[in-house]
Design a protein around this motif. Structure first.
Motif, PDB file in Angstrom:
ATOM      1  N   LEU A 161       8.645   3.472   1.389  1.00  0.00           N
ATOM      2  CA  LEU A 161       9.471   2.597   2.384  1.00  0.00           C
ATOM      3  C   LEU A 161      10.815   2.211   1.372  1.00  0.00           C
ATOM      4  N   ILE A 162      10.722   1.758   0.280  1.00  0.00           N
ATOM      5  CA  ILE A 162      11.922   1.452  -0.795  1.00  0.00           C
ATOM      6  C   ILE A 162      12.514   2.472  -1.289  1.00  0.00           C
ATOM      7  N   VAL A 163      12.099   3.478  -1.434  1.00  0.00           N
ATOM      8  CA  VAL A 163      12.750   4.801  -2.124  1.00  0.00           C
ATOM      9  C   VAL A 163      13.422   5.331  -0.894  1.00  0.00           C
ATOM     10  N   GLN A 164      12.599   5.578   0.557  1.00  0.00           N
ATOM     11  CA  GLN A 164      13.356   6.407   1.302  1.00  0.00           C
ATOM     12  C   GLN A 164      14.076   5.267   2.393  1.00  0.00           C
ATOM     13  N   ARG A 165      13.917   4.312   2.326  1.00  0.00           N
ATOM     14  CA  ARG A 165      14.532   3.570   3.336  1.00  0.00           C
ATOM     15  C   ARG A 165      13.844   3.644   4.704  1.00  0.00           C
ATOM     16  N   LYS A 166      12.712   4.086   4.968  1.00  0.00           N
ATOM     17  CA  LYS A 166      12.126   4.501   6.327  1.00  0.00           C
ATOM     18  C   LYS A 166      10.638   4.321   6.398  1.00  0.00           C
ATOM     19  N   LEU A 167      10.177   3.970   7.527  1.00  0.00           N
ATOM     20  CA  LEU A 167       8.782   4.227   7.537  1.00  0.00           C
ATOM     21  C   LEU A 167       8.048   5.840   7.606  1.00  0.00           C
ATOM     22  N   THR A 168       7.465   5.956   6.524  1.00  0.00           N
ATOM     23  CA  THR A 168       7.120   7.545   6.667  1.00  0.00           C
ATOM     24  C   THR A 168       5.680   7.691   7.560  1.00  0.00           C
ATOM     25  N   LEU A 169       5.451   8.993   7.629  1.00  0.00           N
ATOM     26  CA  LEU A 169       4.207   9.109   8.495  1.00  0.00           C
ATOM     27  C   LEU A 169       2.985   8.591   7.437  1.00  0.00           C
ATOM     28  N   ASP A 170       3.052   8.781   6.411  1.00  0.00           N
ATOM     29  CA  ASP A 170       1.750   7.997   5.849  1.00  0.00           C
ATOM     30  C   ASP A 170       1.599   6.606   5.918  1.00  0.00           C
ATOM     31  N   GLY A 171       2.955   5.845   5.895  1.00  0.00           N
ATOM     32  CA  GLY A 171       3.030   4.689   5.994  1.00  0.00           C
ATOM     33  C   GLY A 171       2.451   4.108   7.225  1.00  0.00           C
ATOM     34  N   MET A 172       2.999   4.936   8.142  1.00  0.00           N
ATOM     35  CA  MET A 172       2.333   4.522   9.614  1.00  0.00           C
ATOM     36  C   MET A 172       0.689   4.824   9.644  1.00  0.00           C
ATOM     37  N   ILE A 173       0.088   5.615   8.958  1.00  0.00           N
ATOM     38  CA  ILE A 173      -0.956   5.891   8.921  1.00  0.00           C
ATOM     39  C   ILE A 173      -1.889   4.667   8.159  1.00  0.00           C
ATOM     40  N   VAL A 174      -1.094   4.208   7.152  1.00  0.00           N
ATOM     41  CA  VAL A 174      -1.631   3.002   6.430  1.00  0.00           C
ATOM     42  C   VAL A 174      -1.745   1.827   7.415  1.00  0.00           C
ATOM     43  N   ILE A 175      -0.959   1.390   8.193  1.00  0.00           N
ATOM     44  CA  ILE A 175      -0.744   0.518   9.202  1.00  0.00           C
ATOM     45  C   ILE A 175      -1.759   0.540  10.308  1.00  0.00           C
ATOM     46  N   GLY A 176      -1.785   1.842  10.923  1.00  0.00           N
ATOM     47  CA  GLY A 176      -2.887   2.203  11.810  1.00  0.00           C
ATOM     48  C   GLY A 176      -4.222   2.141  11.401  1.00  0.00           C
ATOM     49  N   SER A 177      -4.358   2.613  10.080  1.00  0.00           N
ATOM     50  CA  SER A 177      -5.773   2.295   9.606  1.00  0.00           C
ATOM     51  C   SER A 177      -6.286   0.952   9.514  1.00  0.00           C
ATOM     52  N   LEU A 178      -5.392   0.152   9.065  1.00  0.00           N
ATOM     53  CA  LEU A 178      -5.613  -1.259   8.905  1.00  0.00           C
ATOM     54  C   LEU A 178      -6.020  -2.024  10.307  1.00  0.00           C
ATOM     55  N   LEU A 179      -5.227  -1.559  11.350  1.00  0.00           N
ATOM     56  CA  LEU A 179      -5.687  -2.080  12.626  1.00  0.00           C
ATOM     57  C   LEU A 179      -6.891  -1.504  13.212  1.00  0.00           C
ATOM     58  N   ALA A 180      -7.178  -0.212  12.804  1.00  0.00           N
ATOM     59  CA  ALA A 180      -8.443   0.469  13.249  1.00  0.00           C
ATOM     60  C   ALA A 180      -9.829  -0.209  12.879  1.00  0.00           C
ATOM     61  N   SER A 181      -9.589  -0.840  11.704  1.00  0.00           N
ATOM     62  CA  SER A 181     -10.469  -1.154  11.037  1.00  0.00           C
ATOM     63  C   SER A 181     -11.262  -2.287  12.185  1.00  0.00           C
ATOM     64  N   GLY A 182     -10.423  -2.765  13.164  1.00  0.00           N
ATOM     65  CA  GLY A 182     -11.067  -3.763  14.191  1.00  0.00           C
ATOM     66  C   GLY A 182     -12.081  -3.073  15.008  1.00  0.00           C
ATOM     67  N   ILE A 183     -12.373  -1.740  14.905  1.00  0.00           N
ATOM     68  CA  ILE A 183     -13.449  -1.104  15.579  1.00  0.00           C
ATOM     69  C   ILE A 183     -14.646  -1.034  14.892  1.00  0.00           C
ATOM     70  N   ASP A 184     -14.727  -1.545  13.702  1.00  0.00           N
ATOM     71  CA  ASP A 184     -16.056  -1.482  12.935  1.00  0.00           C
ATOM     72  C   ASP A 184     -17.181  -2.198  13.443  1.00  0.00           C
ATOM     73  N   PRO A 185     -17.204  -3.288  14.387  1.00  0.00           N
ATOM     74  CA  PRO A 185     -18.482  -3.762  14.779  1.00  0.00           C
ATOM     75  C   PRO A 185     -18.941  -2.775  15.745  1.00  0.00           C
ATOM     76  N   LEU A 186     -18.362  -1.762  16.262  1.00  0.00           N
ATOM     77  CA  LEU A 186     -18.953  -0.874  16.990  1.00  0.00           C
ATOM     78  C   LEU A 186     -20.222  -0.218  16.562  1.00  0.00           C
ATOM     79  N   ILE A 187     -20.200  -0.149  15.079  1.00  0.00           N
ATOM     80  CA  ILE A 187     -21.424   0.587  14.601  1.00  0.00           C
ATOM     81  C   ILE A 187     -22.711   0.077  14.887  1.00  0.00           C
ATOM     82  N   ASN A 188     -22.594  -1.290  15.230  1.00  0.00           N
ATOM     83  CA  ASN A 188     -23.709  -2.228  15.664  1.00  0.00           C
ATOM     84  C   ASN A 188     -23.995  -2.517  16.928  1.00  0.00           C
TER      85      ASN A 188
END
Length: 329
Positions: free
Chosen positions: A94-121
């Motif tokens: 984000l600093i170097v390219q001045r834009k949100l990359t696909l990998d950066g989006m995956i990081v954000i999406g993964s953090l939000l996806a952690s909300g699904i975790d209780p589904l395991i039980n």
């Protein structure tokens, strides 16, 4: 980071065809739906008088001394790995390219996806959490129609980082393996290169899981004996856990490789983005990735895991400090 390697020529005609075929809007809609769902669950959980707060530590089993120190070390290392992952894949680009990359989006999406975790039980207490870990309970009580216990310790300092390094982290390794195989064997089929990478990640996760199980960070009290190592012991490990994790990582690998193999660097998830005005494209792309992360976590891991936990034949009782507390209304 992946380097661009166009596989076909980009023309106005191909861009138009991609715009017609793309389903980015549908993925973005799923992203909005997930944000609303997990947002309500987390909000109601934090505001709850009975569910938000450290889960009770049940006796009489004791977990202290060296064992507790090891747990704290694992938590600190997990947080450091998460911070490094966020820096490498989100903040630095984000600093170097001045834009949100696909990998950066995956990081954000993964953090939000952690909300699904209780589904395991969701149906049964099939994944036992150590209540000595840093936690604030669980938000399973705010999943509709849940049947499992709700007062147990989601280890915040180690499970959230897992969504990062078992997703984007392992996918980055897989992509390197695939690209290395392509350089060494230019005619290698995708199915073969992806399979080699899949097996490698499966083996990596097997090692990671043993570290967490042997240090009593978590346990698997309900498993299928035919597919379980050390069945019937406190350290029983269902091999399909690593299979599901490898499938989870493979989804992000395919997403990243689809961008690498695309002539214009656009992953399959973002096809059709040309239909959106330029000022909305980055938010729509991010929402699409958020939708993908949540849906893929459900399909690749949580739904099959929950199904396999219904009728297991290797059931153990974990230490008391891993047992859920009484459910409160």
């Amino acid at each position: 980071m992946l380097t661009d390697s166009p596989s076909r020529r980009t023309t106005p005609d191909t861009l138009g065809a991609d715009a017609q075929r793309g389903a980015v809007s549908l993925w973005a809609l799923l992203g909005v739906a997930w944000i609303l769902f997990v947002g309500q669950a987390w909000t109601r959980w934090v505001l709850s008088d009975t569910q938000f707060g450290p889960a009770p530590i049940q006796g009489p089993d004791v977990f202290d001394g060296t064992a507790l120190v090891v747990l704290r070390v694992i938590e600190v290392v997990s947080l450091l790995i998460a911070a490094a992952t966020i820096w490498v894949f989100l903040i630095k680009p984000l600093i170097v390219q001045r834009k949100l990359t696909l990998d950066g989006m995956i990081v954000i999406g993964s953090l939000l996806a952690s909300g699904i975790d209780p589904l395991i039980n969701y149906f049964h207490y099939t994944f036992a959490w150590n209540a000595h870990a840093l936690n604030a309970g669980s938000w399973l009580a705010f999943f509709p129609l849940h049947q499992g216990p709700t007062r147990y310790a989601e280890g915040l300092a180690w499970f959230v980082p897992q969504y990062l390094y078992l997703g984007i982290g392992l996918a980055a390794i897989e992509c390197r393996i695939i690209l290395a195989l392509r350089r060494r064997y230019p005619s290698i089929p995708n199915i073969r290169s992806f399979s080699v990478a899949f097996v490698a990640i499966f083996c990596v996760d097997m090692v990671i899981e043993q570290v967490f199980i042997r240090t009593r960070v978590y346990a698997f009290p309900r498993a299928w004996e035919a597919l379980t190592l050390f069945a019937g012991t406190p350290y029983q490990f269902p091999v399909y856990e690593s299979i599901f994790v490898a499938i989870y990582a493979a989804g992000f690998t395919y997403l990243r490789m689809s961008a690498h193999d695309s002539a214009d660097g656009t992953p399959f998830l973002h096809r059709g983005i040309q239909r959106w005005p330029s000022q909305f494209r980055t938010p729509v792309k991010l929402l699409a990735v958020i939708g993908f992360c949540a849906v893929w976590a459900a399909l690749a891991y949580f739904i099959p895991w929950s199904w396999m936990s219904v009728n297991p034949d290797s059931i153990i009782t974990p230490p008391s400090y891993m047992l859920p507390g009484p459910t409160t209304p």
